[in-house]
Design a protein around this motif. Structure first.
Motif, mmCIF file in Angstrom:
data_model
loop_
_atom_site.group_PDB
_atom_site.id
_atom_site.type_symbol
_atom_site.label_atom_id
_atom_site.label_comp_id
_atom_site.label_asym_id
_atom_site.label_seq_id
_atom_site.Cartn_x
_atom_site.Cartn_y
_atom_site.Cartn_z
ATOM 1 N N UNK A 128 -4.202 4.566 9.844
ATOM 2 C CA UNK A 128 -3.455 4.830 8.616
ATOM 3 C C UNK A 128 -4.387 4.983 7.424
ATOM 4 N N UNK A 129 -5.366 4.126 7.342
ATOM 5 C CA UNK A 129 -6.339 4.233 6.248
ATOM 6 C C UNK A 129 -7.041 5.589 6.284
ATOM 7 N N UNK A 158 5.389 0.751 5.891
ATOM 8 C CA UNK A 158 5.077 -0.283 4.898
ATOM 9 C C UNK A 158 3.685 -0.077 4.312
ATOM 10 N N UNK A 159 2.753 0.401 5.143
ATOM 11 C CA UNK A 159 1.408 0.680 4.632
ATOM 12 C C UNK A 159 1.438 1.823 3.628
ATOM 13 N N UNK A 160 2.160 2.888 3.943
ATOM 14 C CA UNK A 160 2.258 4.025 3.022
ATOM 15 C C UNK A 160 2.934 3.612 1.720
ATOM 16 N N UNK A 161 4.028 2.865 1.810
ATOM 17 C CA UNK A 161 4.732 2.438 0.592
ATOM 18 C C UNK A 161 3.853 1.564 -0.276
ATOM 19 N N UNK A 162 3.029 0.732 0.355
ATOM 20 C CA UNK A 162 2.126 -0.128 -0.416
ATOM 21 C C UNK A 162 1.037 0.668 -1.107
ATOM 22 N N UNK A 163 0.868 1.922 -0.694
ATOM 23 C CA UNK A 163 -0.174 2.770 -1.269
ATOM 24 C C UNK A 163 0.413 4.030 -1.901
ATOM 25 N N UNK A 371 -3.480 -8.635 0.610
ATOM 26 C CA UNK A 371 -2.071 -8.246 0.544
ATOM 27 C C UNK A 371 -1.717 -7.270 1.650
ATOM 28 N N UNK A 372 -0.579 -7.450 2.251
ATOM 29 C CA UNK A 372 -0.234 -6.844 3.519
ATOM 30 C C UNK A 372 -0.315 -5.329 3.477
ATOM 31 N N UNK A 373 -1.107 -4.794 4.416
ATOM 32 C CA UNK A 373 -1.197 -3.376 4.716
ATOM 33 C C UNK A 373 -1.881 -2.527 3.653
#
Length: 386
Positions: A128-129, A158-163, A371-373
């Motif tokens: 994802x990164x 959730x990773x995309x939303x966090x970024x 912080x998560x993801x």
């Protein structure tokens, strides 16, 4: 002194919708088992008891129950998470050990399972990164309708939303589905940054072929403009896709056959000599090979196949595997593995483009990703390979 003989269950669907990968897994298990039996210093002999569930969860349950009722205490097997979850209650009831040799979505740590495949922080987070940094933040998720796809898509979302990214859409199809035309039209119209693929088996092979053809019809250079990224795509599956659509796909894994090491060269030579008809070795075949080698070492160290001493022996155990050093975390019974990202080429192999400099501690519940993801979370430090 004669080596002690132990029966070991091998539970792989060498028929059914994901038989190609499952056959490579069985091959990896048999190769390791035969090597152990040929080594006097191993101190044990392993007698395989094989079962083919045909990709049917109820058959996994039936065959696992039969093996355990017959006194087998250790079973190496399962490819899908749904099959793993189907059989775990029987292992808990009989206090036996399942050696699970496949990448998976995490959020599990059973006392009756040893996990030698990649945990989510070892495959989906590094991927994802990379996708966000190289391609963008807008994903279209396509998956087979079971827990592997649901959970990996949740982590990606959730990773995309966090970024500050988004999942444009999620679509799930039955395992074995091959009619993708309406779905592919939606993907092409949406023009996402990338497609995140969690289809398995024949569904995945048909999707790659149909998607490439649809993009070419519209004048879209699919691999560059709408790349497809996976956490499960392996070499035998590239061969199943075929030459017209095999190149340019991204895969996050801990093993590729193109790893340049003496241990991997020995593994490939032995695998090809033993299984000249294939299928080609895969990450799951390597994880199965690792599982059998670790099991044999634990049996020798424990002096019996009793669960408590074997479980104690495998905690902290380490081997030099084809991918590099692999060891088992005492707390979670998951493996320290080396994350890598590959891009498929026209030879149905992967060019390794990123890899970790060392094995990464398994984090099945993503507890350490805080912080998560987010991209600033603790993560494998991947270096550019090519």
């Amino acid at each position: 002194m004669a080596p002690k003989c132990y029966r070991v269950g091998l539970l792989f669907s060498t028929s059914g919708p994901y038989s190609v990968v499952a056959q490579s897994m069985l091959n990896g298990a048999l190769l390791a088992l035969e090597q152990v039996n040929a080594e006097p210093e191993a101190g044990v002999r392993l007698e395989p008891v094989m079962g083919d569930p045909g990709g049917v969860n109820a058959e996994y349950a039936r065959l696992a129950r039969e093996m355990l009722n017959d006194g087998i205490r250790h079973v190496v097997g399962c490819y899908t998470s749904s099959s793993r979850k189907e059989v775990i209650p029987f292992f808990e009831k009989h206090d036996a050990l399942l050696w699970y040799p496949s990448h998976y979505e995490g959020f599990e740590a059973s006392a009756n399972v040893v996990y030698t495949g990649a945990a989510p922080n070892q495959h989906i987070l590094p991927l994802t990164r990379y996708l966000i940094e190289e391609y963008g933040k807008h994903a279209f998720c396509v998956g087979s309708n079971y827990i592997w796809a649901w959970e990996n898509n949740r982590i990606l979302r959730e990773t995309l939303l966090a970024n500050d990214g988004e999942v444009i859409a999620e679509r799930y199809l039955p395992v074995g589905e091959t009619d993708f035309d309406p779905l592919i039209e939606k993907i092409v119209d949406a023009r996402p940054s990338f497609v995140f693929n969690t289809l398995i088996g024949t569904s995945a092979y048909h999707f790659f072929r149909t998607f490439r053809a649809a993009c070419e019809k519209r004048g879209i250079e699919q691999a560059r403009e709408i790349p497809v990224a996976s956490c499960s795509l392996s070499e035998p599956e590239l061969e199943e896709i075929g030459p017209d659509a095999v190149d340019g796909h991204l895969s996050s894994s801990v093993y590729f056959s193109t790893i340049d090491s003496a241990a991997n060269a020995r593994f490939i030579e032995a695998y090809r000599a033993r299984f000249p008809a294939g299928p080609t070795m895969s990450a799951d075949a390597e994880a199965t090979f690792i599982a059998v080698r670790l099991l044999s070492d634990a049996l020798r160290s424990a002096g019996s196949d009793a669960i408590d001493p074997v479980r104690e022996a495998v905690g902290g155990a380490a081997i030099t595997a084809p991918q590099g050093r692999v060891s088992i975390d005492r707390d979670s019974r998951h493996a320290y593995l080396t994350p890598r990202i590959g891009r498929s080429n026209g030879r149905a192999r992967f060019d390794i483009i990123l890899e970790s400099s060392r094995p990464v501690r398994p984090d099945p519940y993503l507890i350490e990703s805080a912080p998560r993801y987010t991209l600033v979370a603790r993560r494998p430090n991947l270096r550019i390979v090519s």
